[in-house]
Design a protein around this motif. Structure first.
Motif, PDB file in Angstrom:
ATOM      1  N   GLU A 292     -77.414   4.375  14.681  1.00 45.92           N
ATOM      2  CA  GLU A 292     -78.237   5.087  13.704  1.00 45.92           C
ATOM      3  C   GLU A 292     -79.733   5.046  14.056  1.00 45.92           C
ATOM      4  O   GLU A 292     -80.568   5.518  13.290  1.00 45.92           O
ATOM      5  CB  GLU A 292     -78.023   4.520  12.297  1.00 45.92           C
ATOM      6  CG  GLU A 292     -76.633   4.780  11.754  1.00 45.92           C
ATOM      7  CD  GLU A 292     -76.450   4.300  10.318  1.00 45.92           C
ATOM      8  OE1 GLU A 292     -77.416   3.772   9.722  1.00 45.92           O
ATOM      9  OE2 GLU A 292     -75.337   4.462   9.783  1.00 45.92           O
TER      10      GLU A 292
ATOM     11  N   GLU B  32     -90.389  10.737  12.217  1.00 43.73           N
ATOM     12  CA  GLU B  32     -90.906  11.172  13.514  1.00 43.73           C
ATOM     13  C   GLU B  32     -92.382  11.553  13.452  1.00 43.73           C
ATOM     14  O   GLU B  32     -93.148  11.235  14.367  1.00 43.73           O
ATOM     15  CB  GLU B  32     -90.091  12.335  14.059  1.00 43.73           C
ATOM     16  CG  GLU B  32     -90.564  12.769  15.433  1.00 43.73           C
ATOM     17  CD  GLU B  32     -89.715  13.876  16.023  1.00 43.73           C
ATOM     18  OE1 GLU B  32     -89.890  14.145  17.221  1.00 43.73           O
ATOM     19  OE2 GLU B  32     -88.889  14.470  15.304  1.00 43.73           O
TER      20      GLU B  32
ATOM     21  N   ASP C  43     -81.562   6.710  16.256  1.00 42.92           N
ATOM     22  CA  ASP C  43     -82.175   8.035  16.355  1.00 42.92           C
ATOM     23  C   ASP C  43     -82.362   8.680  14.981  1.00 42.92           C
ATOM     24  O   ASP C  43     -83.380   9.321  14.722  1.00 42.92           O
ATOM     25  CB  ASP C  43     -81.351   8.962  17.246  1.00 42.92           C
ATOM     26  CG  ASP C  43     -81.423   8.565  18.718  1.00 42.92           C
ATOM     27  OD1 ASP C  43     -82.468   8.053  19.155  1.00 42.92           O
ATOM     28  OD2 ASP C  43     -80.421   8.779  19.421  1.00 42.92           O
ATOM     29  N   ASP C  44     -81.374   8.514  14.108  1.00 46.99           N
ATOM     30  CA  ASP C  44     -81.474   9.094  12.762  1.00 46.99           C
ATOM     31  C   ASP C  44     -82.660   8.515  12.000  1.00 46.99           C
ATOM     32  O   ASP C  44     -83.405   9.244  11.339  1.00 46.99           O
ATOM     33  CB  ASP C  44     -80.192   8.845  11.959  1.00 46.99           C
ATOM     34  CG  ASP C  44     -78.991   9.554  12.555  1.00 46.99           C
ATOM     35  OD1 ASP C  44     -79.176  10.631  13.167  1.00 46.99           O
ATOM     36  OD2 ASP C  44     -77.872   9.035  12.419  1.00 46.99           O
ATOM     37  N   HIS C  45     -82.843   7.210  12.102  1.00 46.33           N
ATOM     38  CA  HIS C  45     -83.971   6.572  11.414  1.00 46.33           C
ATOM     39  C   HIS C  45     -85.299   6.994  12.039  1.00 46.33           C
ATOM     40  O   HIS C  45     -86.276   7.215  11.330  1.00 46.33           O
ATOM     41  CB  HIS C  45     -83.817   5.055  11.420  1.00 46.33           C
ATOM     42  CG  HIS C  45     -82.807   4.558  10.439  1.00 46.33           C
ATOM     43  ND1 HIS C  45     -83.026   4.537   9.083  1.00 46.33           N
ATOM     44  CD2 HIS C  45     -81.551   4.091  10.615  1.00 46.33           C
ATOM     45  CE1 HIS C  45     -81.961   4.054   8.467  1.00 46.33           C
ATOM     46  NE2 HIS C  45     -81.045   3.786   9.375  1.00 46.33           N
TER      47      HIS C  45
ATOM     48  N   ASP D 161     -85.897   9.845  13.544  1.00 48.28           N
ATOM     49  CA  ASP D 161     -86.137  11.250  13.200  1.00 48.28           C
ATOM     50  C   ASP D 161     -86.714  11.416  11.795  1.00 48.28           C
ATOM     51  O   ASP D 161     -87.534  12.309  11.568  1.00 48.28           O
ATOM     52  CB  ASP D 161     -84.842  12.061  13.323  1.00 48.28           C
ATOM     53  CG  ASP D 161     -84.380  12.215  14.770  1.00 48.28           C
ATOM     54  OD1 ASP D 161     -85.181  11.926  15.691  1.00 48.28           O
ATOM     55  OD2 ASP D 161     -83.207  12.590  14.967  1.00 48.28           O
ATOM     56  N   ARG D 162     -86.314  10.586  10.864  1.00 51.39           N
ATOM     57  CA  ARG D 162     -86.819  10.709   9.492  1.00 51.39           C
ATOM     58  C   ARG D 162     -88.328  10.491   9.420  1.00 51.39           C
ATOM     59  O   ARG D 162     -89.009  11.064   8.592  1.00 51.39           O
ATOM     60  CB  ARG D 162     -86.111   9.714   8.574  1.00 51.39           C
ATOM     61  CG  ARG D 162     -84.703  10.171   8.253  1.00 51.39           C
ATOM     62  CD  ARG D 162     -84.020   9.451   7.127  1.00 51.39           C
ATOM     63  NE  ARG D 162     -84.885   8.886   6.136  1.00 51.39           N
ATOM     64  CZ  ARG D 162     -85.041   7.569   5.952  1.00 51.39           C
ATOM     65  NH1 ARG D 162     -84.411   6.694   6.692  1.00 51.39           N
ATOM     66  NH2 ARG D 162     -85.827   7.137   5.006  1.00 51.39           N
TER      67      ARG D 162
ATOM     68  N   ALA E 175     -78.823   6.318   6.598  1.00 54.42           N
ATOM     69  CA  ALA E 175     -79.833   6.803   7.537  1.00 54.42           C
ATOM     70  C   ALA E 175     -80.514   8.085   7.093  1.00 54.42           C
ATOM     71  O   ALA E 175     -81.496   8.501   7.700  1.00 54.42           O
ATOM     72  CB  ALA E 175     -79.210   7.010   8.914  1.00 54.42           C
ATOM     73  N   ASP E 176     -80.036   8.711   6.028  1.00 51.59           N
ATOM     74  CA  ASP E 176     -80.593  10.008   5.634  1.00 51.59           C
ATOM     75  C   ASP E 176     -81.767   9.901   4.667  1.00 51.59           C
ATOM     76  O   ASP E 176     -82.453  10.878   4.408  1.00 51.59           O
ATOM     77  CB  ASP E 176     -79.498  10.896   5.019  1.00 51.59           C
ATOM     78  CG  ASP E 176     -78.932  10.309   3.738  1.00 51.59           C
ATOM     79  OD1 ASP E 176     -78.824   9.063   3.645  1.00 51.59           O
ATOM     80  OD2 ASP E 176     -78.593  11.088   2.825  1.00 51.59           O
TER      81      ASP E 176
END
Length: 195
Positions: free
Chosen positions: A104, A113, A106-108, A110-111, A159-160
Motif C-alpha cells: 500500500e 503526492e 504507493d497508494d499512501h 499518491d494521496r 489507503a484511500d
C-alpha cells in the motif's frame, strides 16, 4: 491509514506552533514515538535503531508543522508523518514496525503526492527537504524481511483516506474538528512542568 485522535493530539499541535514550549514538546513527542516503535521492533535490533528513529522522528515534526501551515487538518498532517516513517521502515526492511502493508506504499504516497513532491519526499527518500543538515544516523537494515514480510501491527485497507479512531472507539473518515477548549498544558512534556 487508521490513526487515533484525541484532545492531546490537538494540544500537541498547538504547543508545537508556540516558540516557548515547542522544543520541550517536540523532544517529548520524539521520545514517545521512538519508544512506541521500538516496542514493535525485533528485540534483537531495538537499541541499534534508537538514534536513527530519534533523528527521523525529529525531522517529521518539521513536516507535520509544514503540512499544518499549508492547510492540512491535524489528522492529515499527522498521517503524513506516519507515512514517512513507514517509507523508512520499508526501506530498511523493518517490516515488523510497519503500520500498513508494503503493497500500500504507493497508494499512501499518491494521496499526498502534492505535498510530498513539493518537499522532495519520495518512498526512497522519506524525509526529502526535512532531512537534518547533518543527516540521520545509520541503522542496520534487514532487507531479507522484504522477501517474506511480516506486518504484525499493520492494518490494510485504509489507503484511500485518513481514518481516525476516537476515544469512543468510533472510526471517522477525515478526523474531527479541533475542540474549542484545547489547552497547551495538556501537551506531552508541558504537564510535567518541563516547559
Amino acid at each position: 491509514m487508521k490513526i487515533r485522535q484525541n484532545a492531546r493530539h490537538f494540544a500537541s499541535k498547538k504547543a508545537l506552533e508556540l516558540p516557548v514550549v515547542r522544543d520541550v514538546v517536540k523532544g517529548k513527542l520524539v521520545d514517545m514515538h521512538t519508544a512506541i516503535f521500538l516496542k514493535k521492533a525485533d528485540p534483537d535490533h531495538r537499541e541499534e535503531r534508537r538514534e536513527h528513529l530519534d533523528a527521523f522522528f525529529g525531522a517529521t515534526m518539521d513536516s507535520y508543522l509544514a503540512a499544518l501551515q499549508e492547510g492540512a487538518p491535524e489528522a492529515e498532517a499527522r498521517e503524513i508523518t506516519h507515512i514517512q516513517a513507514n517509507f523508512d521502515f520499508f526501506n530498511h526492511g523493518w517490516t515488523e514496525m510497519m503500520e500498513f502493508p508494503g503493497d500500500e506504499l504507493d497508494d499512501h504516497y499518491d494521496r499526498y503526492e502534492t505535498f510530498f513532491s513539493r518537499h522532495g519526499v519520495t518512498i526512497a527518500d522519506p524525509l526529502g527537504e526535512f532531512a537534518p543538515a547533518d543527516g540521520v544516523p545509520e541503522a542496520p537494515s534487514t532487507p531479507e524481511k522484504l522477501d517474506d514480510p511480516e506486518h504484525p501491527y499493520a492494518e490494510g485497507g485504509f489507503a484511500d483516506d485518513v481514518y481516525v479512531q476516537g476515544d469512543d472507539g468510533e472510526i471517522r473518515v477525515g478526523g474531527r474538528d479541533e475542540p474549542e477548549d484545547v489547552s497547551v498544558d495538556d501537551a506531552p512534556g508541558v504537564d510535567e512542568g518541563e516547559a
